[in-house]
Design an enzyme around this catalytic site. Structure first.
Site, mmCIF file in Angstrom:
data_model
loop_
_atom_site.group_PDB
_atom_site.id
_atom_site.type_symbol
_atom_site.label_atom_id
_atom_site.label_comp_id
_atom_site.label_asym_id
_atom_site.label_seq_id
_atom_site.Cartn_x
_atom_site.Cartn_y
_atom_site.Cartn_z
ATOM 1 N N LEU A 214 1.070 -8.109 5.007
ATOM 2 C CA LEU A 214 1.963 -7.017 5.401
ATOM 3 C C LEU A 214 3.175 -7.019 4.474
ATOM 4 O O LEU A 214 3.786 -8.070 4.265
ATOM 5 C CB LEU A 214 2.430 -7.183 6.856
ATOM 6 C CG LEU A 214 1.350 -7.143 7.933
ATOM 7 C CD1 LEU A 214 1.939 -7.525 9.286
ATOM 8 C CD2 LEU A 214 0.710 -5.765 8.006
ATOM 9 N N HIS A 215 3.499 -5.863 3.922
ATOM 10 C CA HIS A 215 4.672 -5.807 3.049
ATOM 11 C C HIS A 215 5.390 -4.459 3.074
ATOM 12 O O HIS A 215 6.473 -4.332 2.525
ATOM 13 C CB HIS A 215 4.272 -6.125 1.603
ATOM 14 C CG HIS A 215 3.470 -5.026 0.949
ATOM 15 N ND1 HIS A 215 2.120 -4.880 1.155
ATOM 16 C CD2 HIS A 215 3.841 -4.028 0.117
ATOM 17 C CE1 HIS A 215 1.692 -3.834 0.458
ATOM 18 N NE2 HIS A 215 2.713 -3.301 -0.178
ATOM 19 N N ARG A 216 4.814 -3.442 3.699
ATOM 20 C CA ARG A 216 5.444 -2.129 3.654
ATOM 21 C C ARG A 216 6.706 -2.124 4.508
ATOM 22 O O ARG A 216 6.737 -2.695 5.601
ATOM 23 C CB ARG A 216 4.474 -1.040 4.105
ATOM 24 C CG ARG A 216 3.276 -0.932 3.171
ATOM 25 C CD ARG A 216 2.517 0.351 3.259
ATOM 26 N NE ARG A 216 1.442 0.356 2.277
ATOM 27 C CZ ARG A 216 1.569 0.756 1.013
ATOM 28 N NH1 ARG A 216 2.749 1.212 0.603
ATOM 29 N NH2 ARG A 216 0.568 0.705 0.184
ATOM 30 N N ARG A 249 9.242 -9.584 -0.006
ATOM 31 C CA ARG A 249 9.927 -8.667 0.922
ATOM 32 C C ARG A 249 9.764 -9.154 2.357
ATOM 33 O O ARG A 249 10.701 -9.149 3.152
ATOM 34 C CB ARG A 249 9.344 -7.257 0.773
ATOM 35 C CG ARG A 249 9.771 -6.313 1.904
ATOM 36 C CD ARG A 249 9.089 -4.969 1.793
ATOM 37 N NE ARG A 249 9.684 -4.167 0.746
ATOM 38 C CZ ARG A 249 10.800 -3.462 0.885
ATOM 39 N NH1 ARG A 249 11.460 -3.488 2.036
ATOM 40 N NH2 ARG A 249 11.272 -2.754 -0.095
ATOM 41 N N ASP A 288 -1.595 -3.824 5.426
ATOM 42 C CA ASP A 288 -1.070 -2.483 5.178
ATOM 43 C C ASP A 288 -1.184 -2.131 3.696
ATOM 44 O O ASP A 288 -0.556 -1.203 3.214
ATOM 45 C CB ASP A 288 0.377 -2.338 5.670
ATOM 46 C CG ASP A 288 1.345 -3.319 5.033
ATOM 47 O OD1 ASP A 288 0.981 -3.979 4.038
ATOM 48 O OD2 ASP A 288 2.487 -3.427 5.526
#
Length: 370
Positions: A214-216, A249, A288
């Site tokens: 997950l990074h968005r 992030r 994602d």
């Protein structure tokens, strides 16, 4: 880069996924050159993203040549990066012109180099053209739209992408449905995949764990909602290990979240061969990322996308991917279906066969005669 006479193509890459996409193209050009092919290439690294893993193990693992040029644009805001890349690539073209510019994917470098090339009357070819999410909040979507609006030639991964381009006004003779170079890289390396060093330490076994990426911003920037997602993942996976390679992030937000499920094991970002070994042997992948949904589709691994849409609908209509949205409540029923054995089997999309780079180079040879 070959120094003999013949049309010179700049092949532009700026971020790690780009190199996975251009690697097969450079290898095919080298193979064609050895058999009398007339095209030359110059691999241009914009320096948009740079780390030791990319410049060392990553290139070695995938047999990607070291870049001929590194523009060293560095980090900054979207506008700062775009400007730095354009200025430095323009300077390169003015000092040493090429006959074409091939850009891939949808990162800032893709758009910036396409603009700089067109303004100097260098034709642009876009690999992965026509992909659309419909979400203008994604910087990548802006990059795609701008790049496609000024490209001369379009290499697409699916018929759906070609239809997007036709609606934009692109003529059929400029659209080439060739397949997916990411899959060229995957298929060429399937037998070389290897477990990460922590495989035994975490007690992992084939089919006995999950992979999460997950990074968005919409998923990871707000600590409260991010924690809800992670708690839902931990609960729905029924105590099985969950391997989560953490994007920088994401790591920043995790530092502020206490009390996460013990089954989720946070690890460093993994090199290509290790990460795809994890993916190939996972019970399922929760992500994602768009690119990972392509790889899970080809490897036949169930995939759950925590977004409201996808720019790669063939991974849903043909492959193993399903769009769950970002609501944590959607995870439990999806995971229940998985554990009950009711997940779709999926198939491999057309032309995702490991020969995409051969088709791209054949088109380029016809477009840029000796």
């Amino acid at each position: 880069m070959s120094r003999e006479a013949g049309p010179l193509i700049d092949i532009v890459a700026g971020a790690r996924p780009n190199f996975m996409k251009v690697g097969p193209i450079t290898r095919t050009l080298e193979a064609r050159k050895a058999k009398g092919g007339h095209l030359r290439y110059r691999l241009v690294h914009t320096g948009q993203h740079y780390d030791a893993r990319m410049s060392g193990d990553f290139f070695a693992q995938l047999g990607i040549p070291e870049p001929d040029v590194n523009l060293e644009a560095g980090s900054g805001t979207q506008a700062e990066q775009t400007a730095a890349i354009m200025v430095r690539y323009e300077r390169l073209l003015l000092e040493s012109p090429s006959q074409a510019c091939l850009v891939v994917g949808d990162v800032t470098s893709t758009m910036a180099c396409a603009i700089a090339a067109q303004k100097l009357k260098v034709p642009v070819a876009h690999v992965e053209a026509g992909i659309r999410s419909g979400d203008w909040a994604m910087p990548e979507e802006i990059n795609r739209i701008v790049t496609d609006s000024i490209s001369n030639w379009f290499f697409t991964t699916s018929p759906w992408a070609g239809e997007n381009l036709r609606r934009q006004g692109a003529e059929d003779e400029r659209i080439f449905f060739v397949g997916n170079t990411m899959i060229d890289t995957l298929l060429a390396n399937l037998e070389r995949l290897r477990p990460p060093p922590f495989w035994d330490e975490l007690g992992l076994s084939s089919g006995g764990y999950f992979v999460v990426t997950l990074h968005r911003p919409s998923n990871v920037d707000a600590a409260a909602s991010f924690k809800q997602l992670l708690v839902a993942i931990g609960g729905g996976t029924r105590g099985m290990p969950v391997v989560f390679p953490v994007h920088p992030r994401t790591a920043k937000t995790l530092e502020a979240i206490p009390g996460l499920p013990r089954s989720i094991r946070f690890v460093e970002p993994q090199p290509y061969l290790e990460f795809n070994y994890l993916t190939r042997h996972a019970r399922a992948v929760i992500t994602d990322s768009g690119g990972i949904t392509e790889e899970t589709t080809v490897m036949g691994v169930p995939c759950m996308t925590l977004r409201d849409g996808t720019e790669r609908p063939e991974t849903v209509s043909v492959g193993t991917n399903e769009i769950l949205g970002a609501d944590p409540a959607a995870l439990a029923p999806a995971l229940d279906r998985l554990f009950a054995g009711h997940w779709k089997k999926g198939a491999i999309p057309e032309k995702w066969d490991g020969r995409t780079s051969e088709r791209i180079v054949a088109v380029l040879e016809s477009l840029l005669p000796a």
